[in-house]
Write a protein that holds these residues in place. Structure first.
Motif, PDB file in Angstrom:
ATOM      1  N   GLY A  98      65.653  42.581   8.775  1.00 33.33           N
ATOM      2  CA  GLY A  98      65.920  41.178   9.045  1.00 33.33           C
ATOM      3  C   GLY A  98      67.334  40.795   8.668  1.00 33.33           C
ATOM      4  O   GLY A  98      68.300  41.477   8.988  1.00 33.33           O
ATOM      5  N   ARG A  99      67.454  39.709   7.925  1.00 28.75           N
ATOM      6  CA  ARG A  99      68.756  39.175   7.519  1.00 28.75           C
ATOM      7  C   ARG A  99      68.963  39.348   6.015  1.00 28.75           C
ATOM      8  O   ARG A  99      69.652  38.556   5.378  1.00 28.75           O
ATOM      9  CB  ARG A  99      68.839  37.693   7.904  1.00 28.75           C
ATOM     10  N   THR A 107      72.999  47.806   7.451  1.00 30.90           N
ATOM     11  CA  THR A 107      71.543  47.680   7.440  1.00 30.90           C
ATOM     12  C   THR A 107      70.899  48.802   6.635  1.00 30.90           C
ATOM     13  O   THR A 107      69.912  48.589   5.941  1.00 30.90           O
ATOM     14  CB  THR A 107      71.018  47.653   8.883  1.00 30.90           C
ATOM     15  N   GLU A 389      66.227  32.608  19.518  1.00 30.32           N
ATOM     16  CA  GLU A 389      65.828  32.804  18.129  1.00 30.32           C
ATOM     17  C   GLU A 389      64.793  31.764  17.710  1.00 30.32           C
ATOM     18  O   GLU A 389      63.753  32.090  17.119  1.00 30.32           O
ATOM     19  CB  GLU A 389      67.088  32.709  17.270  1.00 30.32           C
ATOM     20  N   PHE A 394      61.502  37.211  20.642  1.00 34.27           N
ATOM     21  CA  PHE A 394      61.298  38.610  20.261  1.00 34.27           C
ATOM     22  C   PHE A 394      59.839  38.947  19.974  1.00 34.27           C
ATOM     23  O   PHE A 394      59.528  40.077  19.598  1.00 34.27           O
ATOM     24  CB  PHE A 394      62.150  38.941  19.030  1.00 34.27           C
ATOM     25  N   MET A 442      71.106  42.050  16.773  1.00 32.94           N
ATOM     26  CA  MET A 442      69.928  42.324  15.956  1.00 32.94           C
ATOM     27  C   MET A 442      68.840  42.907  16.846  1.00 32.94           C
ATOM     28  O   MET A 442      68.798  42.638  18.050  1.00 32.94           O
ATOM     29  CB  MET A 442      69.442  41.050  15.263  1.00 32.94           C
ATOM     30  N   TRP A 444      64.562  43.748  17.246  1.00 29.86           N
ATOM     31  CA  TRP A 444      63.187  43.480  16.825  1.00 29.86           C
ATOM     32  C   TRP A 444      62.250  44.486  17.487  1.00 29.86           C
ATOM     33  O   TRP A 444      62.407  44.817  18.670  1.00 29.86           O
ATOM     34  CB  TRP A 444      62.743  42.079  17.246  1.00 29.86           C
ATOM     35  N   LYS A 448      59.087  42.305  14.625  1.00 28.80           N
ATOM     36  CA  LYS A 448      59.663  42.505  13.289  1.00 28.80           C
ATOM     37  C   LYS A 448      61.119  42.938  13.426  1.00 28.80           C
ATOM     38  O   LYS A 448      61.428  43.875  14.155  1.00 28.80           O
ATOM     39  CB  LYS A 448      58.865  43.555  12.512  1.00 28.80           C
ATOM     40  N   SER A 449      61.988  42.274  12.699  1.00 27.34           N
ATOM     41  CA  SER A 449      63.408  42.610  12.766  1.00 27.34           C
ATOM     42  C   SER A 449      63.697  43.858  11.943  1.00 27.34           C
ATOM     43  O   SER A 449      63.332  43.932  10.764  1.00 27.34           O
ATOM     44  CB  SER A 449      64.262  41.457  12.247  1.00 27.34           C
ATOM     45  N   ARG A 452      70.373  43.889  11.346  1.00 29.22           N
ATOM     46  CA  ARG A 452      71.570  43.702  12.165  1.00 29.22           C
ATOM     47  C   ARG A 452      72.174  45.057  12.529  1.00 29.22           C
ATOM     48  O   ARG A 452      72.171  45.977  11.717  1.00 29.22           O
ATOM     49  CB  ARG A 452      72.626  42.898  11.404  1.00 29.22           C
TER      50      ARG A 452
END
Length: 637
Positions: A98-99, A107, A389, A394, A442, A444, A448-449, A452
């Motif tokens: 994610g972030r 990442t 977003e 996603f 990004m 997914w 689920k991310s 980045r």
């Protein structure tokens, strides 16, 4: 405050030498055996709370590897100086899903740790440190109860001993601190060869069971393999709308600060303003174009004029602020400037984190016939996040609400969403996605991310800091996994591949002067004994995941050069090296090959008088590849 909580357990404070009682002052770093002055009172243990096995990497950084030998030397030195505990930071690499990463951090996090991001042992770092702690365990009684003493054995040479009462039990650490030259030292009537910048461990003050420079554990090389089942990717695309000023948006006279406006709801913040252009404003010389100049506090921006992408710019981990300058085309009448500011994580250390700023700071137009036009106080509208977003484009449930179009040939446009489906890759190996042909965005998987990506930010070596990204198998289902990605600047979507990850290439390089594997020794009633009849240096190779050695790629007893995956024959080589290693290893899950001239060089014809090394590289796989592949194909149908 901490002491007042009355937790009942000791508090520790790293890097504070004057930590008050009862707080324990500790060390963080790479060489706490040399840099740490020790506890500030005698009743506190000597703790190394962060032993940095690598260095976290930021986008734009080249690879940085801390060697197994360097870590082993530092840890051994720490314990030889009455160290109590070392905590590896990190021992297991990870993924910033994610972030969650901090500013500009890639990442993948601490992928160079003893266990990598995919959960695979990174040998020799993993094995060499395992062997080190086995050697230290053989010394544990002396380290705990023995009396330490230091003996100078020569220039840059020393011996540290821990000796029990009456000298019955004794452990020694023989150190060569010279960084370039090996040395032979005499210690208690015996001679020992110590490589440069290394320490030999003698749990009985006689027998060398480990040397920090001489790696007897195996090496491994990580391989990425294109999946046979997962790459039937049929992409569709959705173009994110470029916004213009709107009454529903946040309006201020000047651009708002990025972090405080987005409130951690998104990386993205739109900055929008409008200008009116008359004929007198445009340059008289038609070959001259106006220039848009933007000063940003970080981390990056993408600029659009009248909905058209004109370019991007970014800072870096050291200098987050940057300037953007680009020629633009303006039309008579109303024009709209839309700047998408983006951050790459929050600041992670230092004081006054709440005072760190990001986003557009100043804007102006240069090159107009009417002169420079200052736009900083022109009135700015703001919009947090992207439409896709906010609407969960996603996810499986919400992706169907969008009108996806067929992907056009050629480079992809900026600020575009892409969607496809893929089946889970064959086998049980970890899964990754190759993103080197894209720019930034990004990814997914099933909503689920996985974090980045930023492939366009090249290191000084001209390559992305991270081209491949981890997809946990726990995120996957057997069929029709939804893959959605946001591309901010444009790239080649056809270059994306689903990969499997393995460490099936394993190697060993052992010199005939190396100590036997530490597992050769045990301690019984205070005495160090060998569990084999004749202790010898050996090459020990072990496949993972119930695989067997299917091929010996390289074997040489002589003076081979190179490293795992890149071995070369030297000036001399025992001609039967390959056959002997194949006899010991082929078809086995693990094998042990003695580094013995009586096996490889019975006649003594292989470069007499030259120290010999045995280098081996093998490949691990399934015993019956065809039946294994047939089973996977059937399960995938």
């Amino acid at each position: 405050m901490a002491i007042g909580l009355d937790t009942g357990v000791p508090w520790i404070m790293c890097k504070q030498l004057n930590a008050p009682e009862p707080v324990i002052n500790t060390c963080n770093g790479r060489y706490c055996g040399d840099t740490f002055t020790g506890p500030n009172t005698p009743n506190k243990p000597t703790l190394w709370t962060e032993n940095w096995t690598a260095q976290y990497r930021t986008f734009g950084d080249p690879p940085s590897i801390r060697s197994a030998e360097d870590i082993a030397f530092a840890v051994t030195r720490f314990f030889s100086k009455k160290g109590t505990l070392t905590n590896y930071y990190m021992y297991y690499g990870g993924t910033n899903f994610g972030r969650t990463s901090s500013s500009f951090v890639t990442t993948q996090y601490y992928d160079e740790a003893p266990i990598d991001e995919y959960g695979l042992p990174r040998d020799p770092k993993y094995g060499h440190l395992r062997d080190l702690h086995s050697a230290l365990k053989l010394c544990q009684k002396d380290l705990l109860w023995g009396t330490p003493s230091l003996q100078k054995l020569g220039k840059d040479l020393e011996g540290i001993t821990f000796e029990g009462k009456g000298g019955v039990e004794c452990a020694a650490f023989l150190s060569n601190n010279d960084t370039s030259l090996a040395a032979t030292v005499e210690f208690r009537g015996a001679k020992y060869l110590i490589p440069p910048r290394s320490i030999s461990i003698l749990p009985d003050c006689k027998t060398v069971v480990y040397n920090t420079k001489m790696i007897v554990s195996q090496f491994s090389e990580r391989n990425y393999k294109k999946s046979m089942f997962a790459n039937k990717l049929q992409w569709t695309m959705f173009k994110e709308m470029i916004p213009t000023p709107d009454a529903s948006q946040i309006k201020t006279m000047e651009p708002s600060e990025h972090f405080s406006t987005t409130k951690d709801n998104s990386d993205y913040l739109w900055f929008m303003t409008g200008i009116k252009v008359d004929q007198d404003d445009l340059p008289l010389n038609k070959t001259i174009s106006p220039i848009l100049e933007v000063a940003s506090l970080g981390h990056l921006l993408h600029a659009f004029v009248n909905g058209e992408y004109i370019g991007s710019a970014n800072g870096n981990n050291i200098a987050k602020s940057f300037n953007f300058k680009k020629e633009i085309s303006l039309k008579l009448g109303d024009n709209f400037i839309s700047i998408l500011g983006a951050t790459v994580g929050f600041p992670d250390s230092g004081s006054y984190l709440e005072h760190r700023l990001a986003g557009v700071r100043a804007v102006r137009l240069l090159g107009l016939n009417s002169g420079t036009r200052e736009l900083t106080y022109n009135g700015w509208w703001h919009k947090v996040g992207l439409d896709g977003e906010k609407l969960n484009i996603f996810t499986e449930q919400d992706s169907h609400k969008f009108e996806w179009a067929k992907v056009n040939k050629g480079p992809s446009p900026a600020l575009t969403w892409y969607k496809t489906n893929f089946d889970a890759p064959e086998g049980n190996n970890p899964v990754a996605i190759q993103m080197e042909t894209m720019s930034k965005g990004m990814v997914w998987v099933n909503g689920k991310s996985i974090g980045r990506y930023w492939s366009s930010f090249l290191s000084p070596l001209g390559k992305p800091s991270q081209p491949v990204y981890h997809i946990p198998r726990a995120f996957l289902q057997p069929k029709k996994n939804l893959l959605v990605l946001l591309e901010e600047m444009g790239g080649n979507i056809d270059g994306i591949q689903i990969l499997t990850v393995n460490r099936d290439t394993i190697c060993s390089t052992i010199g005939e002067d190396y100590p036997p594997n530490v597992g050769t020794w045990s301690r019984e009633n205070g005495v160090i004994k060998s569990i084999v009849e004749t202790p010898k240096p050996t090459a020990h190779l072990v496949c993972s995941d119930n695989k067997t050695i299917t091929e010996v790629n390289f074997a040489s007893y002589g003076d081979p050069t190179g490293s795992c995956g890149h071995f070369l024959l030297g000036k001399c080589n025992a001609p039967n090296s390959q056959n002997i290693v194949e006899q010991y290893c082929l078809g086995k899950t693990e094998c042990t090959v003695p580094v013995d001239k009586n096996i490889f060089d019975k006649d003594g014809n292989t470069c007499p008088g030259i120290p010999k090394t045995l280098s081996i590289q093998v490949h691990c796989g399934h015993k019956n590849v065809r039946s294994h592949m047939r089973g996977m194909l059937e399960s995938n149908l």
